[in-house]
Design a protein around this motif. Structure first.
Motif, short mmCIF file in Angstrom:
data_model
loop_
_atom_site.label_atom_id
_atom_site.label_comp_id
_atom_site.label_asym_id
_atom_site.label_seq_id
_atom_site.Cartn_x
_atom_site.Cartn_y
_atom_site.Cartn_z
N VAL A 1 1.64 -17.76 36.75
CA VAL A 1 1.52 -18.34 35.62
C VAL A 1 2.29 -17.33 34.43
O VAL A 1 1.90 -15.87 34.73
N VAL A 2 3.11 -17.68 33.82
CA VAL A 2 3.94 -16.76 32.90
C VAL A 2 3.98 -17.32 31.39
O VAL A 2 4.61 -18.59 31.48
N ASP A 3 3.38 -16.80 30.46
CA ASP A 3 3.46 -17.53 29.19
C ASP A 3 3.10 -18.96 29.16
O ASP A 3 3.73 -19.72 28.49
N GLY A 4 2.04 -19.42 29.76
CA GLY A 4 1.33 -20.57 29.74
C GLY A 4 1.85 -21.59 30.50
O GLY A 4 1.86 -22.86 30.31
N ARG A 5 2.95 -21.10 31.44
CA ARG A 5 3.65 -22.32 32.12
C ARG A 5 3.51 -21.71 33.66
O ARG A 5 3.45 -20.52 33.98
N LEU A 6 4.13 -22.81 34.73
CA LEU A 6 3.99 -22.32 36.14
C LEU A 6 5.40 -22.23 36.54
O LEU A 6 6.27 -22.94 36.12
N GLU A 7 5.55 -21.01 37.09
CA GLU A 7 6.94 -20.51 37.68
C GLU A 7 6.96 -20.22 39.13
O GLU A 7 5.79 -19.71 39.71
N ILE A 8 8.11 -20.41 39.96
CA ILE A 8 8.08 -19.98 41.15
C ILE A 8 8.75 -18.69 41.40
O ILE A 8 10.04 -18.73 40.93
N PRO B 1 12.07 -15.65 37.13
CA PRO B 1 11.48 -16.72 38.17
C PRO B 1 11.90 -18.15 37.57
O PRO B 1 12.50 -18.30 36.45
N GLU B 2 11.95 -19.22 38.55
CA GLU B 2 12.35 -20.51 38.19
C GLU B 2 11.14 -21.26 37.52
O GLU B 2 10.10 -21.23 38.33
N PRO B 3 11.33 -21.92 36.60
CA PRO B 3 10.19 -22.73 36.19
C PRO B 3 9.84 -23.86 37.09
O PRO B 3 10.56 -24.37 37.67
N LEU B 4 8.55 -24.17 37.27
CA LEU B 4 8.13 -25.21 37.91
C LEU B 4 7.89 -26.51 37.42
O LEU B 4 7.18 -26.51 36.44
#
Length: 386
Positions: free
Chosen positions: A173-180, A188-191
């Motif tokens: 979890v980065v800045d309220g979003r899921l990332e890979i 990281p790549e946004p999921l």
């Protein structure tokens, strides 16, 4: 069984075992024969392309193009004419002539959707036509081989959903979003839903099935943001209904939440999962209609304190050579031999819901039906990997 192209029925059967083909053919003959006797008809005829489920059911792996198939009541025999460069004439016309040459007379039963020109060929050959749902009735009850085919597709669906669960379990979890996390990248790549859908499809193909354009992530999203990053704490609905190597479909839906904080989504989840147990118990006791099973599912969910204004959706339908087939109408029976997809959804928020779907194979009267290749129904991604 005879055929005008010298190859018999089915052509290349590499994807379907001989035992499965014979089992399905015998089952279809028993259902069709009984209806022919009941209506005092001479034969059953269906005409369609190799994409037609009815043709694929009666003629496993039919040749490309048009095929005409008949079951003769007196002879207890299947007769097939297929498109072939070596044999001139339309298969339906050749079949009509063949039946007349055999001395067949009287009424021929056909599905309501039989092509108009095929009906004219039969009428010109001296036959009277009447419609029947005999083929749909036969297909509603699955043979052992068909059930195995559905289970294979369902295992592929499970592999796809598990792949998505694995990605969600590893997401950060980065800045309220899921990332890979990517070890070889600084960022990281946004999921996104698109990323998960591709991963599901790849796993389905690796499992030997075909996604068939049925995979979806958050299929009921009102904003259609396929490229927007997924977010923690929000239900993520994953849907897959792949087609297996023998042409049979599966149907699986799971809802997963990363970093769930409980609350209403947990309550809805408990209610939805309990409804599956209730439906299984109901069908253990005996045959029920589609309407009755759907009503039981909804009643079970509402028993957890949900009001009439709370949106609850239930759907019960057969699965087989089509993602949705008999039993599908409200009055259709769900009983021994049927394989149905049970789909239940409960509203969490204005744009979110908990939705689960599994495939249930109903066996004998008084026997507990079997869930086919069903992974955990948990909201926790990691639970599906155990």
């Amino acid at each position: 069984m005879t055929g005008g192209n010298g190859r018999g029925v089915g052509g290349d059967r590499s994807a379907d075992s001989v035992e499965s083909v014979l089992e399905r053919r015998d089952h279809a003959a028993s259902v069709v024969s009984a209806i022919l006797s009941e209506r005092d008809a001479a034969a059953f005829v269906h005409v369609g392309t190799d994409r037609d489920p009815g043709i694929r059911y009666t003629c496993p792996a039919p040749a490309a193009g048009r095929t005409a198939v008949a079951y003769l009541r007196a002879e207890k025999e299947w007769v097939v004419q297929s498109a072939d460069d070596e044999v001139r004439g339309d298969p339906a016309e050749r079949l009509a002539s063949s039946l007349a040459d055999r001395g067949l007379e009287g009424t021929i039963l056909t599905p309501p959707r039989v092509p108009h020109d095929a009906a004219l060929y039969l009428e010109h050959a001296g036959f009277e036509l009447a419609s029947t749902d005999a083929l749909e009735r036969a297909r509603a009850t699955k043979t052992v081989g068909e059930r195995d085919g559905i289970a294979a597709a369902q295992r592929a669906a499970s592999a796809g959903i598990r792949r998505a669960a694995s990605i969600l379990a590893d997401a950060t979890v980065v800045d309220g979003r899921l990332e890979i996390p990517e070890s070889d990248r600084s960022d990281p790549e946004p999921l996104t839903p698109a990323r998960l859908r591709i991963a599901i499809d790849e796993a389905i193909v690796e499992a030997g099935a075909f996604p068939a354009g049925t995979t979806a992530v958050n299929p009921d999203s009102s904003d259609g943001t396929d490229a927007e990053p997924l977010r923690p704490g929000e239900p993520i609905v994953l849907e897959a209904a792949p087609r297996g190597p023998t042409g049979y479909y599966g149907g699986l839906v799971r809802t997963l939440v990363v970093d769930s904080d409980g609350g209403r989504e947990r309550r809805v989840h408990v209610a939805v999962t309990q409804s599956f147990r209730s439906a299984r118990s109901m069908l253990t006791a005996g045959t029920e209609s589609v309407t009755a099973v759907e009503a039981d599912l909804e009643a079970e969910v509402r028993s957890f304190g949900f009001a009439e204004g709370d949106a609850i959706e239930t759907d019960v339908a057969g699965v087989g050579l089509e993602p949705r087939e008999r039993p599908v109408e409200g009055g259709d029976d769900v009983g021994p031999g049927t394989v149905v997809r049970i789909d239940v959804a409960g509203q969490v928020g204005a744009d979110t819901r908990i939705r689960i779907a599994d495939v249930l194979a109903v066996t004998g009267e008084g026997e507990r039906p079997d869930w086919l290749a069903a992974p955990s129904q948990s909201l926790e991604p990691a639970a599906l990997l155990e």
